[in-house]
Design an enzyme around this catalytic site. Structure first.
Site, PDB file in Angstrom:
ATOM      1  N   ARG A 248      15.056 -49.857  42.553  1.00  0.00           N
ATOM      2  CA  ARG A 248      16.125 -50.347  43.438  1.00  0.00           C
ATOM      3  C   ARG A 248      17.431 -50.556  42.690  1.00  0.00           C
ATOM      4  O   ARG A 248      18.506 -50.532  43.298  1.00  0.00           O
ATOM      5  CB  ARG A 248      15.671 -51.619  44.179  1.00  0.00           C
ATOM      6  CG  ARG A 248      14.654 -51.305  45.278  1.00  0.00           C
ATOM      7  CD  ARG A 248      14.202 -52.557  46.000  1.00  0.00           C
ATOM      8  NE  ARG A 248      13.527 -53.496  45.136  1.00  0.00           N
ATOM      9  CZ  ARG A 248      12.255 -53.408  44.761  1.00  0.00           C
ATOM     10  NH1 ARG A 248      11.508 -52.409  45.203  1.00  0.00           N
ATOM     11  NH2 ARG A 248      11.724 -54.288  43.945  1.00  0.00           N
TER      12      ARG A 248
ATOM     13  N   GLU B 104       2.665 -60.832  34.920  1.00  0.00           N
ATOM     14  CA  GLU B 104       1.762 -61.953  35.187  1.00  0.00           C
ATOM     15  C   GLU B 104       0.330 -61.576  34.759  1.00  0.00           C
ATOM     16  O   GLU B 104      -0.356 -62.341  34.102  1.00  0.00           O
ATOM     17  CB  GLU B 104       1.815 -62.272  36.686  1.00  0.00           C
ATOM     18  CG  GLU B 104       1.318 -63.646  37.020  1.00  0.00           C
ATOM     19  CD  GLU B 104       1.402 -63.905  38.519  1.00  0.00           C
ATOM     20  OE1 GLU B 104       2.113 -63.167  39.217  1.00  0.00           O
ATOM     21  OE2 GLU B 104       0.721 -64.847  38.963  1.00  0.00           O
TER      22      GLU B 104
HETATM   23  P1  AMP Z   1      11.282 -59.781  36.822  1.00  0.00           P
HETATM   24  O1  AMP Z   1      10.968 -58.857  35.685  1.00  0.00           O
HETATM   25  O2  AMP Z   1      10.217 -60.792  37.061  1.00  0.00           O
HETATM   26  O3  AMP Z   1      12.660 -60.404  36.684  1.00  0.00           O
HETATM   27  O4  AMP Z   1      11.261 -58.910  38.140  1.00  0.00           O
HETATM   28  C1  AMP Z   1      12.359 -58.145  38.459  1.00  0.00           C
HETATM   29  C2  AMP Z   1      11.978 -56.842  39.097  1.00  0.00           C
HETATM   30  O5  AMP Z   1      10.934 -56.971  40.041  1.00  0.00           O
HETATM   31  C3  AMP Z   1      13.174 -56.279  39.827  1.00  0.00           C
HETATM   32  O6  AMP Z   1      13.263 -54.888  39.544  1.00  0.00           O
HETATM   33  C4  AMP Z   1      12.889 -56.563  41.288  1.00  0.00           C
HETATM   34  O7  AMP Z   1      13.227 -55.448  42.076  1.00  0.00           O
HETATM   35  C5  AMP Z   1      11.398 -56.839  41.369  1.00  0.00           C
HETATM   36  N1  AMP Z   1      11.082 -58.109  42.064  1.00  0.00           N
HETATM   37  C6  AMP Z   1      10.500 -59.199  41.504  1.00  0.00           C
HETATM   38  N2  AMP Z   1      10.309 -60.166  42.389  1.00  0.00           N
HETATM   39  C7  AMP Z   1      10.797 -59.706  43.566  1.00  0.00           C
HETATM   40  C8  AMP Z   1      10.910 -60.270  44.899  1.00  0.00           C
HETATM   41  N3  AMP Z   1      10.469 -61.497  45.203  1.00  0.00           N
HETATM   42  N4  AMP Z   1      11.497 -59.506  45.847  1.00  0.00           N
HETATM   43  C9  AMP Z   1      11.935 -58.266  45.560  1.00  0.00           C
HETATM   44  N5  AMP Z   1      11.848 -57.691  44.352  1.00  0.00           N
HETATM   45  C10 AMP Z   1      11.281 -58.402  43.359  1.00  0.00           C
END
Ligand code: AMP
Length: 174
Positions: A62, A99
């Site tokens: 995205r 996770e």
């Molecule tokens: P993180 O590595 O945990 O910061 O997760 C970020 C990535 O996961 C991004 O590329 C987001 O598109 C996706 N992502 C994580 N959590 C969500 C959520 N609640 N809604 C949409 N996309 C998420």
């Protein structure tokens, strides 16, 4: 109503996707409204225009949607950061913790000239694992992270702390 209020109002919450307990922030409901997608890009452009960046690095998948549009508006090079095994030429690869288990991202070794100032773009910052891994990739490829831009920030997950040393830009925070 401000542009950020309109953007916030358009983001759709999808409970229990992709698994139980996760509330997915769906940005397709921005993309399918040309007026709102334009306002989103206007805000990103206004923040980063003239800021001295050389390259936009967009995170699969995205991040590609906003990163590609922003690179075009700023007249800058676009570099995709992809899941492992997708980029065809020589890459740097970084593994990061999820996770449960690990994931990995790659960047082309010749993606930009050494010393390039790179803006990293993704749709959303959650725990920061993806963003932190991308910063490491940019630095492995010889670039300098000039900042991060996200449409959405899930502030309660602490991602901003993990990339706290960098210039961070969010349009909408929860
Ligand atoms: P993180 O590595 O945990 O910061 O997760 C970020 C990535 O996961 C991004 O590329 C987001 O598109 C996706 N992502 C994580 N959590 C969500 C959520 N609640 N809604 C949409 N996309 C998420």
């Amino acid at each position: 109503m401000s542009a950020t209020d309109r953007i916030r109002g358009a983001i759709r919450d999808v409970p229990d996707f992709p698994k139980p307990g996760i509330v997915f922030k769906d940005i397709t409901t921005i993309l399918n409204r040309p007026d709102l997608f334009r306002e989103t890009m206007d805000l990103l452009e206004a923040r980063w225009k003239g800021s001295g960046i050389d390259v936009v690095a967009a995170i699969e998948s995205r991040g590609f949607l906003f990163g590609a549009a922003l690179a075009d508006r700023l007249g800058l090079a676009l570099v995709p950061v992809r899941k492992s095994g997708k980029l065809p030429a020589d890459t740097h690869r970084v593994e990061y913790e999820l996770e449960y288990g690990t994931d990995s991202l790659e960047i082309h070794r010749d993606a930009f000239p050494s010393g390039a100032r790179v803006l990293v773009v993704d749709d959303l910052l959650a725990t920061g694992g993806t963003a932190e891994a991308t910063a490491r990739l940019v630095e492995l490829a010889g670039g300098r992270v000039a900042g991060f831009a996200f449409v959405v920030h899930l502030a309660f997950l602490g991602g901003a702390k993990r990339i706290g040393g960098y210039d961070l830009h969010f349009l909408v925070e929860y």
